[in-house]
Design a protein around this motif. Sequence first.
Motif: not given
Length: 269
Positions: A126, A146, A108, A111, A143, A114-115, A128, A137
């Motif tokens: 997410c 995470v 990610a 992010g 999210a 995602a955001k 990462e 993130i």
Amino acid sequence: MKIDTDVLKVIRSATVDGLTLRLNGTLDRKLYDRVNLALQAVGGTWNRYQRAHLFPFAAADAIAGLLATGEVITDVDRGYFPTPKPLVEQLLDLAELTAGCEVLEPSAGRGDIAKAAAARGAVVDCIELDTARAEHIRAGGYAREVTAADFFSVKMQRRYQRVIMNPPFADRQDIRHVQRALRFVQPGGLVVAVMYGSLPYRSDRKAKDFRARVREARGAITELPDDAFPGGVSTVVAVIPVREPAPPSLFNPQAPRPEDFTPRPAVAQ
């Protein structure tokens, strides 16, 4: 990336306090740019109001490995290219998001996808690998989950209606990442992925098999403009539907039954 001796000297002489690292003295622009690149590679972000680099965790811990080895792994080394905002919006449009849709962004980065997906009402998880970016993130609060881990170490489960991703490009990792992502999506869902621009033209077996899989799923691979990424990185976007599995053969009593493929109902948010 090997760090030059003069850059290491500047970082060693910096003042470190909790999440903050302040450079001492005045640096010429070229030296500052090299110092900034090294600090960014370990999670530092320049804050002009505090006139310091801020880290998502203890700055001393962030630079410890850098000072010990004299090396950092940069985003380019990892094949990481942050997704520009106009492209993010294009990916979300292609994903046909609806409110409450469960979305995964693997690899990610910071992010960005995602955001924006959360802003459209999606419920986003997410994954990462880089701990500093994973913390970034989490701090954003958009999210649901995470996970700081390698995408290939995370247990696969068909939990999501969408995977939207910009995977690493280095060493042709994009195909492996997208193939794995397909196994996280419920039948009827979509994977929407940025991929390296040579994909439609490569003649190696991996690329050919991947293009055949996209065609079989009635998906599409579309070339993006040369300016989609800064620096002119050539890219395409792949949209891949995840179809219902084929019904079991009448001649194979051991074949899975249709109810074995029934996706988990979406949880109301």
